[in-house]
Design a protein around this motif. Structure first.
Motif, PDB file in Angstrom:
ATOM      1  N   TYR B 259       0.822  -1.203   0.000  1.00 34.98           N
ATOM      2  CA  TYR B 259       0.000   0.000   0.000  1.00 34.98           C
ATOM      3  C   TYR B 259       0.862   1.261   0.000  1.00 34.98           C
ATOM      4  O   TYR B 259       1.826   1.366   0.743  1.00 34.98           O
ATOM      5  N   ARG B 260       0.509   2.212  -0.857  1.00 33.47           N
ATOM      6  CA  ARG B 260       1.081   3.565  -0.857  1.00 33.47           C
ATOM      7  C   ARG B 260      -0.087   4.519  -0.967  1.00 33.47           C
ATOM      8  O   ARG B 260      -0.847   4.450  -1.943  1.00 33.47           O
ATOM      9  N   PRO B 261      -0.268   5.425  -0.008  1.00 35.30           N
ATOM     10  CA  PRO B 261      -1.443   6.289  -0.074  1.00 35.30           C
ATOM     11  C   PRO B 261      -1.365   7.305  -1.200  1.00 35.30           C
ATOM     12  O   PRO B 261      -0.293   7.827  -1.533  1.00 35.30           O
ATOM     13  N   ALA B 262      -2.524   7.614  -1.795  1.00 39.50           N
ATOM     14  CA  ALA B 262      -2.622   8.681  -2.791  1.00 39.50           C
ATOM     15  C   ALA B 262      -2.334  10.024  -2.127  1.00 39.50           C
ATOM     16  O   ALA B 262      -2.487  10.184  -0.915  1.00 39.50           O
ATOM     17  N   ASP B 263      -1.934  10.970  -2.916  1.00 34.58           N
ATOM     18  CA  ASP B 263      -1.838  12.347  -2.441  1.00 34.58           C
ATOM     19  C   ASP B 263      -3.241  12.935  -2.351  1.00 34.58           C
ATOM     20  O   ASP B 263      -4.145  12.549  -3.092  1.00 34.58           O
ATOM     21  N   GLY B 264      -3.367  13.916  -1.465  1.00 30.99           N
ATOM     22  CA  GLY B 264      -4.603  14.699  -1.427  1.00 30.99           C
ATOM     23  C   GLY B 264      -5.779  13.918  -0.872  1.00 30.99           C
ATOM     24  O   GLY B 264      -5.629  12.902  -0.201  1.00 30.99           O
ATOM     25  N   ILE B 265      -6.963  14.402  -1.191  1.00 28.42           N
ATOM     26  CA  ILE B 265      -8.185  13.862  -0.591  1.00 28.42           C
ATOM     27  C   ILE B 265      -8.436  12.425  -1.019  1.00 28.42           C
ATOM     28  O   ILE B 265      -9.114  11.658  -0.329  1.00 28.42           O
ATOM     29  N   ARG B 266      -7.881  12.029  -2.157  1.00 27.32           N
ATOM     30  CA  ARG B 266      -8.132  10.675  -2.650  1.00 27.32           C
ATOM     31  C   ARG B 266      -7.657   9.593  -1.682  1.00 27.32           C
ATOM     32  O   ARG B 266      -8.112   8.458  -1.735  1.00 27.32           O
ATOM     33  N   ARG B 267      -6.730   9.945  -0.798  1.00 18.75           N
ATOM     34  CA  ARG B 267      -6.294   8.923   0.158  1.00 18.75           C
ATOM     35  C   ARG B 267      -7.402   8.537   1.131  1.00 18.75           C
ATOM     36  O   ARG B 267      -7.253   7.564   1.877  1.00 18.75           O
ATOM     37  N   PHE B 268      -8.491   9.302   1.139  1.00 17.98           N
ATOM     38  CA  PHE B 268      -9.611   8.940   2.010  1.00 17.98           C
ATOM     39  C   PHE B 268     -10.723   8.185   1.281  1.00 17.98           C
ATOM     40  O   PHE B 268     -11.779   7.930   1.837  1.00 17.98           O
ATOM     41  N   ALA B 269     -10.492   7.842   0.017  1.00 25.13           N
ATOM     42  CA  ALA B 269     -11.406   6.929  -0.670  1.00 25.13           C
ATOM     43  C   ALA B 269     -11.211   5.531  -0.080  1.00 25.13           C
ATOM     44  O   ALA B 269     -10.269   5.291   0.690  1.00 25.13           O
ATOM     45  N   VAL B 270     -12.086   4.616  -0.426  1.00 24.20           N
ATOM     46  CA  VAL B 270     -11.894   3.232   0.011  1.00 24.20           C
ATOM     47  C   VAL B 270     -11.867   2.322  -1.212  1.00 24.20           C
ATOM     48  O   VAL B 270     -10.842   1.758  -1.560  1.00 24.20           O
ATOM     49  N   SER B 271     -12.998   2.245  -1.896  1.00 23.25           N
ATOM     50  CA  SER B 271     -13.105   1.210  -2.916  1.00 23.25           C
ATOM     51  C   SER B 271     -13.989   1.691  -4.049  1.00 23.25           C
ATOM     52  O   SER B 271     -14.426   2.841  -4.074  1.00 23.25           O
ATOM     53  N   THR B 272     -14.220   0.808  -4.989  1.00 16.96           N
ATOM     54  CA  THR B 272     -15.089   1.038  -6.130  1.00 16.96           C
ATOM     55  C   THR B 272     -16.376   1.765  -5.709  1.00 16.96           C
ATOM     56  O   THR B 272     -17.096   1.275  -4.856  1.00 16.96           O
ATOM     57  N   PRO B 273     -16.660   2.923  -6.293  1.00 17.69           N
ATOM     58  CA  PRO B 273     -17.854   3.654  -5.879  1.00 17.69           C
ATOM     59  C   PRO B 273     -19.147   2.947  -6.284  1.00 17.69           C
ATOM     60  O   PRO B 273     -19.185   2.232  -7.288  1.00 17.69           O
ATOM     61  N   HIS B 274     -20.195   3.187  -5.502  1.00 18.96           N
ATOM     62  CA  HIS B 274     -21.532   2.678  -5.811  1.00 18.96           C
ATOM     63  C   HIS B 274     -22.121   3.613  -6.865  1.00 18.96           C
ATOM     64  O   HIS B 274     -22.841   4.565  -6.544  1.00 18.96           O
ATOM     65  N   VAL B 275     -21.794   3.340  -8.116  1.00 16.04           N
ATOM     66  CA  VAL B 275     -21.999   4.309  -9.199  1.00 16.04           C
ATOM     67  C   VAL B 275     -23.439   4.784  -9.329  1.00 16.04           C
ATOM     68  O   VAL B 275     -23.695   5.983  -9.403  1.00 16.04           O
ATOM     69  N   LEU B 276     -24.394   3.853  -9.342  1.00 16.47           N
ATOM     70  CA  LEU B 276     -25.776   4.279  -9.597  1.00 16.47           C
ATOM     71  C   LEU B 276     -26.286   5.182  -8.481  1.00 16.47           C
ATOM     72  O   LEU B 276     -26.990   6.169  -8.743  1.00 16.47           O
ATOM     73  N   SER B 277     -25.925   4.887  -7.254  1.00 18.20           N
ATOM     74  CA  SER B 277     -26.330   5.761  -6.156  1.00 18.20           C
ATOM     75  C   SER B 277     -25.666   7.131  -6.289  1.00 18.20           C
ATOM     76  O   SER B 277     -26.272   8.158  -5.973  1.00 18.20           O
ATOM     77  N   GLY B 278     -24.443   7.149  -6.757  1.00 14.40           N
ATOM     78  CA  GLY B 278     -23.755   8.419  -6.962  1.00 14.40           C
ATOM     79  C   GLY B 278     -24.327   9.225  -8.114  1.00 14.40           C
ATOM     80  O   GLY B 278     -24.327  10.460  -8.093  1.00 14.40           O
ATOM     81  N   ILE B 279     -24.845   8.532  -9.120  1.00 11.81           N
ATOM     82  CA  ILE B 279     -25.429   9.200 -10.290  1.00 11.81           C
ATOM     83  C   ILE B 279     -26.669  10.006  -9.893  1.00 11.81           C
ATOM     84  O   ILE B 279     -26.864  11.145 -10.343  1.00 11.81           O
ATOM     85  N   ALA B 280     -27.514   9.418  -9.049  1.00  9.66           N
ATOM     86  CA  ALA B 280     -28.709  10.150  -8.601  1.00  9.66           C
ATOM     87  C   ALA B 280     -28.280  11.399  -7.833  1.00  9.66           C
ATOM     88  O   ALA B 280     -28.849  12.486  -8.022  1.00  9.66           O
ATOM     89  N   LEU B 281     -27.272  11.252  -6.995  1.00  8.45           N
ATOM     90  CA  LEU B 281     -26.755  12.416  -6.274  1.00  8.45           C
ATOM     91  C   LEU B 281     -26.247  13.479  -7.244  1.00  8.45           C
ATOM     92  O   LEU B 281     -26.452  14.680  -7.048  1.00  8.45           O
ATOM     93  N   SER B 282     -25.582  13.025  -8.293  1.00  8.17           N
ATOM     94  CA  SER B 282     -25.057  13.949  -9.291  1.00  8.17           C
ATOM     95  C   SER B 282     -26.164  14.808  -9.892  1.00  8.17           C
ATOM     96  O   SER B 282     -26.017  16.030 -10.067  1.00  8.17           O
ATOM     97  N   ALA B 283     -27.303  14.174 -10.196  1.00 10.66           N
ATOM     98  CA  ALA B 283     -28.440  14.935 -10.743  1.00 10.66           C
ATOM     99  C   ALA B 283     -28.951  15.948  -9.725  1.00 10.66           C
ATOM    100  O   ALA B 283     -29.308  17.080 -10.072  1.00 10.66           O
TER     101      ALA B 283
END
Lengths: 405, 405
Positions: B259-283
């Motif tokens: 493991y090597r952490p990403a720079d910036g805020i991305r280091r606080f991601a975890v895993s593959t996003p729940h895309v469809l749930s995120g899409i509704a939020l995007s709208a």
């Protein structure tokens, strides 16, 4: 094998009618179902209903009337038969990485006095990364040991072992029952990652302590659909979920100040489910209720064997098989090595044959028996032979790297 | 205030045109936007496109071409202005509970030698439950101290403080800047839960160390839409994400073993996003780009004040106000106590006025200024007066408990 013979196999295929239930773009042979499965057509209507009826009209009432509140266990009970588990033994939610964290934390905490977690170097990287974070959080003298040879890695300091049933690179398949027995004989707990297995062939969790996997590969749950987590019933009372969010509470809507774990598998929930992502998975699982996984396995073996035979006969000198040659040792994926794997895959995709590439040299091809035909395998092998034979991959357009490769 | 005066206020409301952008069922006055926001009509088309074009046609290519891979930071950058943060400071994904876990673990690990986490008894329960699990996992002498009075709870043993800006029960609102300064003066880090604030009024994260919240309440992201997590830039290099899944790696698609952490805020991601749930939020976030949060706050204060005035004048002897009487101390929610709160709320819902109930006695009413009118407030208060005045809640149908209340 000729293309006509492939057509004959397709005509006799007991799974052939499932292909019509998928939305597949024209001109694409999709060999990436081991990464993101194709879309069941039923998803269109199911997601529209979830949005336009359930959310828009029922509003917060959907938690009861549309069973959103029950989604983690409803979906879990439907995944259970695909992995040889029973009702009340599987919960759906969060990501695979979070499921790994929960399972490994629970397993380690069931084993006081043992401080080593075994993780396979061949595991998908997130498995190892998550265990690194867990060990860091646990502090003290917890540590990871990477597995070369399992038997020499197992010792009386090993708390738990995390292994993938199918290797994400090579498609090599482990004997779950045999490995679980060896791990148990050493006094350790066994956690299986079934990401590249579930929906590819029948699985028996058997004596495993925990198992988990994602639902967007062979199960066709959609991009980022939620993960599943199995916990053996013998651990339901004693295991702890250190991600103890309110959905794992014995009575979430009592809003008690202190935590009390739910009985059964629900104690491994975390929080409010990502409903829309779960809804797409639900539509995909409707199809799985009608699927015989033994037929899936038989066709998978036939498709992967055919692909290996065709590719090795037409371009064997350019490629090295990275998957087991023996079909019994394979999942539903075939990988080859090529020194210029990246542009080769780009050239293939440009010609409608979609596989994927994993650095530094791996070409991966997944075979989803519900929507792939024998003629697809024939045509894919022919296209690969053309790309290699004519060195079409040398086109400079194929050198440019995409963010996700 | 008469109903005609309310109509006049609606006609002059600068936010009035937003109501037309929501799908709202006929005959319902929806005062539960603080729990699950109503659906922006744009969600219908956006989700259909995500499914029928992006997933069905682009398949795994959607990770690049539909920017699924970038969803956590794309959505984060769009939420940032709603909380006074900048680009690259917010990431979206997982659930609020998981976000709390990540933030609190990171905060505690930045404070070696301090072993106490302060959590408010008035926090939403999952906040406390998650901290319990974290402390259990950390082992050693870590412990939780529940806050009565903040100043007496703060000491040189306190690593981090977790507080909600708005109390989920009473709607009481804290002064973020003042509290953060007091916490920092005691050498502790400050983590804010913004679940009941974001989208209800302008927020300034200011000097906070971490902040998080859910997106399905006032932001209208849909049932179980993903959570957001803010980390102050000064912590981006030093803070660790112990849920270190592959999306937080510096180079996820290199598939490195360690493991090597990403720079910036991305280091606080975890895993593959729940895309469809995120899409509704995007709208939903498309709409927020056109919203002036100061107008939202002004209308929110007017709506909540009007509701309190009307209810207290018509049924003041049956109910006790549980929210602050001073509008400056309230979020966008009004709560009353009633000894028979549960059947009272069922009777109200049966008459088209949707609020919710929290045991043992709380009636909660949320006011989402983008889709609520002054006449809705007037009618809701009149219905409540009728339910209480005629004791309509005594109907035995309203005694039956639902799973989610």
């Amino acid at each position: 094998m000729t293309r006509e013979e492939c057509e004959a196999l397709d005509a006799a295929d007991p799974l052939r009618h499932f292909r019509d239930e998928f939305a597949l773009p024209d001109g694409v042979i999709y060999l990436v179902g081991n990464s993101l499965g194709a879309m069941p057509k039923a998803v269109t209507q199911r997601v529209a209903t979830a949005v336009n009826d359930e959310w828009a009209n029922r509003l917060v009432g959907g938690w009861n009337s549309a069973r959103w509140y029950n989604q983690p266990t409803d979906l879990g009970d439907r995944i259970a038969p695909l992995i040889g588990a029973g009702p009340g033994e599987v919960i759906v939610g969060d990501s695979t990485s979070v499921a790994i964290y929960k399972a490994m934390a629970a397993a380690v905490r069931l084993q006081p006095g043992r401080r080593v977690i075994l993780s396979d170097l061949a595991n998908f990287p997130t498995d190892r990364y998550i265990v690194e974070g867990l060990v860091k959080g646990l502090g003290g003298d917890y540590r990871i040991r990477d597995i070369g040879d399992l038997d020499s890695a197992l010792g009386d300091d090993v708390a738990a072992v995390l292994l993938s049933q199918v290797d994400y690179r090579t498609g090599a398949r482990r004997d779950m029952a045999a490995v679980t027995a060896r791990v148990h004989a050493a006094g350790a707990l066994m956690v299986w990652d079934l990401c590249h297995s579930v929906g590819a062939f029948p699985i028996e969790v058997g004596e495993a302590d925990f198992a988990l996997g994602c639902t967007y590969k062979f199960l066709n749950g959609g991009p980022g659909s939620p993960a599943f987590l199995y916990a053996a019933p013998r651990h339901h009372e004693s295991a702890e979920n250190i991600l103890s969010g309110w959905y794992s509470h014995a009575d979430p809507f009592a809003f008690e100040t202190a935590y009390r774990p739910a009985d059964g598998i629900r104690r491994f929930a975390v929080s409010t489910p990502h409903v829309l992502s779960g809804i797409a998975l639900s539509a995909a699982l409707d199809m799985w209720e009608r699927v015989d996984l033994h037929e899936v396995r038989a066709k998978s073996v036939a498709l992967t064997s055919l692909f290996i035979d065709l590719v090795e006969s037409s371009c064997g000198r350019d490629l090295t098989l990275a998957s087991p040659a023996a079909s019994g040792e394979r999942g539903s994926q075939v990988s080859f090595l090529h020194d210029n794997g990246y542009p080769v895959m780009r050239a293939l995709i440009d010609r409608g044959v979609h596989g994927d590439y994993r650095a530094p040299k791996l070409l991966r091809f997944g075979f989803a028996p519900l929507y792939l035909r024998y003629v697809d395998v024939y045509d894919a092998a022919a296209t690969l032979a053309e790309v290699l034979g004519k060195e079409l991959w040398r086109d400079e357009r194929y050198a440019e790297r995409l963010a996700v490769t």
